[in-house]
Design an enzyme around this catalytic site. Sequence first.
Site, PDB file in Angstrom:
ATOM      1  N   ASP A 308       0.814  -1.209   0.000  1.00  0.00           N
ATOM      2  CA  ASP A 308       0.000   0.000   0.000  1.00  0.00           C
ATOM      3  C   ASP A 308       0.853   1.266   0.000  1.00  0.00           C
ATOM      4  OD1 ASP A 308      -2.609   1.399   0.443  1.00  0.00           O
ATOM      5  OD2 ASP A 308      -1.658   1.957   2.334  1.00  0.00           O
ATOM      6  N   GLU A 361       1.095  -0.530  -5.102  1.00  0.00           N
ATOM      7  CA  GLU A 361       0.088   0.502  -5.338  1.00  0.00           C
ATOM      8  C   GLU A 361       0.850   1.818  -5.383  1.00  0.00           C
ATOM      9  OE1 GLU A 361      -3.241   3.366  -3.696  1.00  0.00           O
ATOM     10  OE2 GLU A 361      -1.778   2.447  -2.388  1.00  0.00           O
TER      11      GLU A 361
END
EC number: 2.4.1.18
Length: 630
Positions: A308, A361
């Site tokens: 993330d 990401e």
Amino acid sequence: MKDKIPTDYDRYLFHQGSHYKSYEFLGAHPCEENGKTGVRFSVWAPNAAEVRVIGSFNNWDGNINPMERINDSGIWTTFIPEAKKGDLYKYEILTKYGDTRIKSDPYAFYAERKPKTASIVYSLNNYKWNDKKWMDKKKDYTVYNKPVLIYEVHLGSWKRKENGDYLTYRELANELVEYVKDMGYNYIELLPVAEHPFDGSWGYQLTNYYSVTSRYGTPEDFMYFIDKCHQNGIGVILDWVPGHFCKDDHGLRLFDGTALYEPQDPRKAENEWDTLNFDFNQPEVWSFLISNAVFWFDIYHIDGLRVDAVSNLLYLNHGKGDGEWVPNKYGGHENLEAIDFIKTLNKVIFEYFPNPLMIAEESSAWPLVTYPAHLGGLGFNYKWNMGWMNDTLEYMEMDSIYRKYHHNLLTFSFMYMFSENFVLPLSHDEVVHGKKSLLDKMPGDYWQKFANLRTLYGYMMGHPGKKLLFMGGEFGQFIEWNYKQGLDWLLLDYDMHKKLQNYVRELNYFYRQEKTLWEGDHEDGGFEWIDPHDSEQSIITFMRKNKDGSDYTIIVCNFTPEVRHNYRIGVPEFKEYKEVFNSDLEKFGGSGQKNSTIIQPSEQPWHNRPYSIEITIPPLATIFFKPLNQ
């Protein structure tokens, strides 16, 4: 159950930032020492004046079980024969400033269910796995030229019981796994499952990196869930948050009274989420985080991590204004230590485990994200294609009348589609915070909303890159995702939602059996334009090819509600062609326009090709054609 006293070598590697299984000696470990069974507790708190273990075994009295500092290592340890699996505990840390902090264990394997915050003594080596066939297959299996369909799930809100309670890991192992398998997906990606205090963070604000959340059951229950996935041919990807952590008092913040896991300078520590960034100048933080990534692969048999907020790791000024950040030693905004950390993390995971998925990401234009470190890359093997997602959704949200003026939004992603190994994400982030659900984003009347969404999914399947869809998108969830409740499964009582779900299922199976749609996902030869220029009618036509170029599929996407009869497209061979998939079929909720007969070739050149065919293009539809081998 050998003793778990940290060795000199363990401590050396830990302080070098290169102990990649530090969970084997830090934390709470049931074991036997000097003929006695009990628990060995070890914690890193270098600036503490004193550390004690408090828990259910000593009535939370810190005077009973003080810990001993191992030389000048900053590691404190003690063996408590009265402690056992299932006991609650915390660390009582007396700081050098004279105050006391009560902390949960950074390396705890299990934790109390919120709002309680104690760690729980746990052993993770009792589960009997039944996924040997899957684990053996991974040794020779690479995904690059394979079909990848990822179903993204938040476990707490996929489905709820009638009384509003969560489904447990074991219940999800039956219901969710069966559903995902039936729908044709071959990977589940879970929003963060490590322990977190605030439901509204969706798991992204962590306190316990080694504790699978107790909301849905025990560590063994989660192992059972993954085991069941593997037995059904489904890989498991975990969303992982190595950049920042939750500020709650029982967590890592000011762990021993000083900034230990976070930078001391608030300009380095603070971020846009009101959490604290990790300090990548601390080698022990490297050991903590890389060990954690290894831990999920090693102990829980996962198949990949989606990392993330990589941009927050890469850039010191991410989400910050002037004066709110500190430049690196060269005066730049790159976080040099975090970049080195990322490269090392990926190198370790690829060395330790066969064919893992390491997915970034990352929303900036940082180059070479999915290239190995020795070629100047970050070392991931996949990256979310945020550019494709943003452009595509912006295009799809327009009324079809205006799409012809923004045709470049549709075609631009094909300019850079092979610059990285991409996953095409329609994720949870796109159906929250007033952005509306995917179905509700679509323009037009009720019928057109569904037709637009079917067209989008078909276009996505044709576009190079692996595929990801967030739960609910497959049947047309109408309202935004709400983590406080289950999806609106009652919508499947309505014809159009049921037909959309059937469409997604059949599209998934069509994609998986059609090699041309994935064998060349990352190679120039896997894609070829036929016509990117028909902006006036908002139509694009292209080919996907298999690995050796011997087979191909033609994809035509119509982004207006107009039927196009006798639409001519260029083809490479003088062969008959057949429509093999059509999003506008009545069984999918469409109007039923189709090419039901074999399409004869013409010697009329078209689109810079020697031959052509004439087809009917349905309204708001994606259709797939194959040559017939003659």
